[in-house]
Scaffold this motif. Structure first.
Motif, PDB file in Angstrom:
ATOM      1  N   GLU A   7      -5.996  10.787  31.475  1.00 45.71           N
ATOM      2  CA  GLU A   7      -5.316  11.943  30.902  1.00 45.71           C
ATOM      3  C   GLU A   7      -3.809  11.854  31.084  1.00 45.71           C
ATOM      4  N   ASN A   8      -3.081  12.089  29.989  1.00 46.54           N
ATOM      5  CA  ASN A   8      -1.614  12.120  29.957  1.00 46.54           C
ATOM      6  C   ASN A   8      -0.956  10.769  30.270  1.00 46.54           C
ATOM      7  N   VAL A   9      -1.726   9.709  30.203  1.00 47.13           N
ATOM      8  CA  VAL A   9      -1.180   8.355  30.378  1.00 47.13           C
ATOM      9  C   VAL A   9      -1.314   7.608  29.060  1.00 47.13           C
ATOM     10  N   PHE A  10      -0.219   7.027  28.606  1.00 49.65           N
ATOM     11  CA  PHE A  10      -0.184   6.321  27.329  1.00 49.65           C
ATOM     12  C   PHE A  10       0.391   4.919  27.542  1.00 49.65           C
ATOM     13  N   ASN A  11       0.122   4.046  26.586  1.00 48.18           N
ATOM     14  CA  ASN A  11       0.713   2.710  26.578  1.00 48.18           C
ATOM     15  C   ASN A  11       1.618   2.562  25.367  1.00 48.18           C
ATOM     16  N   TYR A  12       2.789   2.014  25.601  1.00 49.47           N
ATOM     17  CA  TYR A  12       3.691   1.654  24.500  1.00 49.47           C
ATOM     18  C   TYR A  12       3.495   0.162  24.276  1.00 49.47           C
ATOM     19  N   GLU A  13       2.786  -0.205  23.198  1.00 51.41           N
ATOM     20  CA  GLU A  13       2.412  -1.593  22.944  1.00 51.41           C
ATOM     21  C   GLU A  13       3.439  -2.254  22.029  1.00 51.41           C
ATOM     22  N   LEU A  14       3.973  -3.387  22.475  1.00 47.66           N
ATOM     23  CA  LEU A  14       5.053  -4.067  21.775  1.00 47.66           C
ATOM     24  C   LEU A  14       4.626  -5.454  21.323  1.00 47.66           C
ATOM     25  N   ASP A  15       5.076  -5.844  20.112  1.00 49.83           N
ATOM     26  CA  ASP A  15       5.086  -7.251  19.706  1.00 49.83           C
ATOM     27  C   ASP A  15       6.484  -7.743  20.049  1.00 49.83           C
ATOM     28  N   LEU A  16       6.579  -8.515  21.135  1.00 47.88           N
ATOM     29  CA  LEU A  16       7.857  -8.788  21.763  1.00 47.88           C
ATOM     30  C   LEU A  16       8.552  -9.996  21.137  1.00 47.88           C
ATOM     31  N   ALA A  17       9.861  -9.834  20.856  1.00 47.80           N
ATOM     32  CA  ALA A  17      10.684 -10.934  20.337  1.00 47.80           C
ATOM     33  C   ALA A  17      11.529 -11.570  21.438  1.00 47.80           C
ATOM     34  N   TYR A  18      12.069 -10.737  22.324  1.00 49.95           N
ATOM     35  CA  TYR A  18      12.904 -11.208  23.432  1.00 49.95           C
ATOM     36  C   TYR A  18      12.645 -10.341  24.656  1.00 49.95           C
ATOM     37  N   SER A  19      12.954 -10.925  25.795  1.00 52.88           N
ATOM     38  CA  SER A  19      13.058 -10.175  27.028  1.00 52.88           C
ATOM     39  C   SER A  19      14.399 -10.541  27.646  1.00 52.88           C
ATOM     40  N   VAL A  20      15.233  -9.538  27.914  1.00 53.71           N
ATOM     41  CA  VAL A  20      16.567  -9.773  28.463  1.00 53.71           C
ATOM     42  C   VAL A  20      16.634  -9.132  29.836  1.00 53.71           C
ATOM     43  N   ASP A  21      16.923  -9.941  30.873  1.00 53.20           N
ATOM     44  CA  ASP A  21      16.907  -9.391  32.227  1.00 53.20           C
ATOM     45  C   ASP A  21      18.247  -8.739  32.562  1.00 53.20           C
ATOM     46  N   ALA A  22      18.378  -8.256  33.801  1.00 53.96           N
ATOM     47  CA  ALA A  22      19.555  -7.489  34.198  1.00 53.96           C
ATOM     48  C   ALA A  22      20.825  -8.322  34.160  1.00 53.96           C
ATOM     49  N   ASP A  23      20.707  -9.648  34.220  1.00 54.44           N
ATOM     50  CA  ASP A  23      21.876 -10.525  34.178  1.00 54.44           C
ATOM     51  C   ASP A  23      22.139 -11.078  32.779  1.00 54.44           C
ATOM     52  N   GLY A  24      21.407 -10.563  31.773  1.00 49.84           N
ATOM     53  CA  GLY A  24      21.636 -11.009  30.409  1.00 49.84           C
ATOM     54  C   GLY A  24      20.924 -12.283  30.028  1.00 49.84           C
ATOM     55  N   VAL A  25      20.049 -12.798  30.891  1.00 51.28           N
ATOM     56  CA  VAL A  25      19.293 -14.008  30.556  1.00 51.28           C
ATOM     57  C   VAL A  25      18.177 -13.622  29.595  1.00 51.28           C
ATOM     58  N   ALA A  26      18.191 -14.217  28.403  1.00 51.44           N
ATOM     59  CA  ALA A  26      17.219 -13.871  27.371  1.00 51.44           C
ATOM     60  C   ALA A  26      16.124 -14.927  27.289  1.00 51.44           C
ATOM     61  N   THR A  27      14.901 -14.463  27.123  1.00 55.02           N
ATOM     62  CA  THR A  27      13.755 -15.335  26.888  1.00 55.02           C
ATOM     63  C   THR A  27      13.220 -15.056  25.497  1.00 55.02           C
ATOM     64  N   GLN A  28      13.263 -16.060  24.620  1.00 56.03           N
ATOM     65  CA  GLN A  28      12.717 -15.911  23.282  1.00 56.03           C
ATOM     66  C   GLN A  28      11.201 -16.038  23.332  1.00 56.03           C
ATOM     67  N   LEU A  29      10.518 -15.234  22.522  1.00 56.81           N
ATOM     68  CA  LEU A  29       9.054 -15.233  22.539  1.00 56.81           C
ATOM     69  C   LEU A  29       8.531 -15.351  21.108  1.00 56.81           C
ATOM     70  N   PRO A  30       7.480 -16.128  20.894  1.00 54.17           N
ATOM     71  CA  PRO A  30       6.942 -16.291  19.540  1.00 54.17           C
ATOM     72  C   PRO A  30       6.222 -15.034  19.068  1.00 54.17           C
ATOM     73  N   GLU A  31       6.037 -14.936  17.766  1.00 58.92           N
ATOM     74  CA  GLU A  31       5.310 -13.799  17.207  1.00 58.92           C
ATOM     75  C   GLU A  31       3.924 -13.717  17.823  1.00 58.92           C
ATOM     76  N   GLY A  32       3.485 -12.493  18.065  1.00 56.73           N
ATOM     77  CA  GLY A  32       2.181 -12.288  18.692  1.00 56.73           C
ATOM     78  C   GLY A  32       2.261 -12.118  20.200  1.00 56.73           C
ATOM     79  N   SER A  33       3.479 -12.263  20.760  1.00 50.23           N
ATOM     80  CA  SER A  33       3.642 -12.035  22.205  1.00 50.23           C
ATOM     81  C   SER A  33       3.585 -10.538  22.482  1.00 50.23           C
ATOM     82  N   LYS A  34       2.677 -10.131  23.323  1.00 53.96           N
ATOM     83  CA  LYS A  34       2.427  -8.705  23.564  1.00 53.96           C
ATOM     84  C   LYS A  34       2.967  -8.269  24.924  1.00 53.96           C
ATOM     85  N   GLU A  35       3.420  -7.043  24.980  1.00 57.76           N
ATOM     86  CA  GLU A  35       3.833  -6.406  26.224  1.00 57.76           C
ATOM     87  C   GLU A  35       3.399  -4.947  26.160  1.00 57.76           C
TER      88      GLU A  35
END
Length: 572
Positions: free
Chosen positions: A115-143
């Motif tokens: 109850e009252n818990v939801f998921n925000y489901e993403l098809d992820l293109a990039y992940s950028v960390d706190a220092d600006g390091v980006a990780t490219q991800l192929p289509e279909g990568s889920k988060e």
């Protein structure tokens, strides 16, 4: 983009399209509210677009609150003040939006069984960390991002959410930019770019913090910094006053550093701020007091984006030749190699050493002036040899037990008949993979690696770790560049760009430019039957080889050059 309420998702995407079309005119762009310009001249790009998202709407559903919260995450002004309005009071204080940015192609809110818990489901293109390091991800990568909601004064608010933001890819391209920060090779001879992604309006402080934090994971151990471990910003800002970036550092580490190290620190920051139009020079400060930086001439400025000589080495009538200005000439003092059937030649950028494979590409030879060619190794298959500015020649191929090995040799300065220094590396990330190409970068701290396993190709950049005497020691876990095709060869074009392609003697071949500073590959014009590629200094100096001869990239096409020489390759 799929949303919990489809109408608003479509409208948001349409608004973003309007933003892209009108960005250059700096007109007001409708999205969630008006768009203006950054006025904080000291922070970064003063023309960076600013989003002013909508505050929470009365009576919004939990799904809408989650969507609107992440939409408001594009409004970074005033420390994400609008986005924090979607959170409960305690969470609004503890939420850290700058810990990471998840960049998605599509997103939707999904109910869970709790109850009252939801998921925000993403098809992820990039992940950028706190220092600006980006990780490219192929289509279909889920988060999946979990979100818990509760009612506050009759309205739904988020009471539990992970740190960080999630923004559409279209928005990411508008408000973020790719910026190289700079480190040194271990000898402080070369400046090595480490590309990071920052919000365009907040670059100067972000660049400085990232620089002090050290290199990205794939460069750790391969590059060095002039800044000692433990040094930090003394205040949470880097103001730019009359063109001077005032970098205020913790006093102990800065004062105790040698004058040479302080000059290298200042140079490292100046290189990093090259992309910032309002930064003219750099001031080092200790607890706001200006620290003198002397230049007595003992520290040479590092070489940035090292150029290669204009000539290429090639094969003509079974001999190694020099190809330059669309003409061929003999290599100085190099003995005949005609009986060896040379292919895929390489030339050192710092000496007259050369290397090549035999016709079956199973034996690597080296040759230096005044000596006959020497066989260095024979394997089932070998990659095109590649020289570093440290005069090591590299190749890759299966070892005696079939495992993939990367091998480096140092033939320069070795007397005829004497043993040639050799290093064999077996990085675990190459286990089970077949290396198609291995090319050392111009400054020698990185390598382009194209490998294949089970029909799937990876294009990666790894760091080269060396011992104190410069001998190669290891390869770092690499970063991956996404490409729409499965290339089997590649070359460095400059210090942040490579050109890759899938060779074919019969089909049209379209090389791709892959840049560490771009989110998408750039496809070059196709040309029939390209079987080899080489690159000099920049995208305009790309050459292709086919049965019809050599062709140089010209605008959006290819210009015929000389016919006869084969496998041209610039030094390196």
């Amino acid at each position: 983009m799929t949303r919990g309420s489809g109408g608003r998702g479509t409208a948001a995407l349409a608004a973003l399209m309007i933003l892209v079309v009108f960005l250059t005119s700096c007109a007001q762009i409708p999205r969630s509210g008006p768009v203006g310009k950054s006025t904080d001249e000291s922070a970064g790009n003063p023309n960076a677009p600013v989003f002013f998202p909508s505050a929470p709407r009365a009576g919004a559903s939990p799904e809408s609150v989650i969507e609107d919260f992440y939409s408001a995450g594009s409004g970074y002004e005033d420390d994400y003040a609008v986005a924090r309005q979607y959170l409960t009071q305690s969470v609004s204080v503890s939420w850290k939006p700058d810990q990471r940015a998840l960049v998605f192609r599509s997103a939707r809110v999904v109910k869970t069984g709790v109850e009252n818990v939801f998921n925000y489901e993403l098809d992820l293109a990039y992940s950028v960390d706190a220092d600006g390091v980006a990780t490219q991800l192929p289509e279909g990568s889920k988060e999946t991002i979990p979100a818990t909601l509760t009612k506050v004064d009759g309205e739904w608010r988020i009471s539990a959410i992970p740190d960080g933001t999630a923004i559409p890819e279209e928005t990411f391209k508008v408000i973020y930019g790719a910026y190289p920060i700079y480190f040194y090779d271990p000898t402080f001879t070369y400046a090595v770019p480490d590309v990071r992604w920052f919000i365009k309006k907040k670059t100067v402080k972000a660049m400085t913090s990232a620089l002090l934090g050290g290199p990205a994971p794939y460069l750790k151990g391969a590059v060095v910094s002039a800044f000692p471990s433990g040094i930090k910003l003394a205040r949470e800002s880097v103001p730019v006053v009359s063109g001077a970036a005032q970098v205020d550092l913790t006093a102990k580490e800065l004062v105790e550093a040698s004058s040479e190290d302080r000059l290298r620190m200042q140079t490292q920051l100046a290189l990093t701020f090259r992309s910032q139009p309002d930064v003219i020079n750099v001031e080092l400060r200790a607890n706001q007091d200006l620290v003198r930086v002397d230049d007595n001439g003992s520290v040479l400025p590092p070489v940035r984006d090292k150029n290669v000589p204009a000539r290429q080495i090639a094969v003509n009538n079974n001999e190694l030749v020099r190809y330059e200005n669309n003409r061929i000439s003999p290599l100085p003092d190099i003995q005949s190699v005609a009986t060896l059937g040379p292919e895929a030649p390489a030339e050192s950028p710092v000496s007259q050493s050369a290397a090549f494979l035999n016709g079956s590409r199973t034996t690597l030879y080296s040759i230096v002036p005044g000596q006959p060619a020497r066989a260095l190794t024979t394997r089932a298959t070998l990659t095109h040899p590649s020289f570093s500015p440290q005069d090591w020649v590299w190749t890759a191929g299966p070892g005696a037990n079939g495992a993939t090995e990367v091998i480096a040799y140092h033939p320069t300065g070795v007397a005829q008949g004497a043993g040639i220094p050799t290093v064999t590396l077996t990085p675990p990330w190459l286990a089970g993979r077949n290396v198609k190409d291995f090319r050392i970068s111009r400054e020698g701290t990185r390598a382009l690696v194209i490998s294949e396993q089970d029909g799937k190709t990876r294009v990666q950049v790894t760091g080269v770790i060396r011992n104190a005497d410069g001998t190669p020691k290891d390869l770092t876990t690499p970063t991956t560049l996404l490409t729409p095709r499965d290339p089997d060869q590649g070359v460095w074009v400059n210090d942040t760009t490579v050109a890759v392609m899938k060779a074919s003697p019969s089909d049209n071949v379209a090389p791709d430019l892959l840049s560490l500073t771009a989110s998408q590959p750039q496809q070059l014009a196709p040309w029939p039957g390209l079987t080899a590629i080489s690159a000099g200094n920049g995208p305009e100096e790309i050459f292709g080889q086919s049965a019809q001869g050599i062709f140089q990239r010209l605008g959006n096409g290819w210009s015929p050059q000389l016919k006869g020489p084969l496998d041209p390759s610039f030094p390196g």
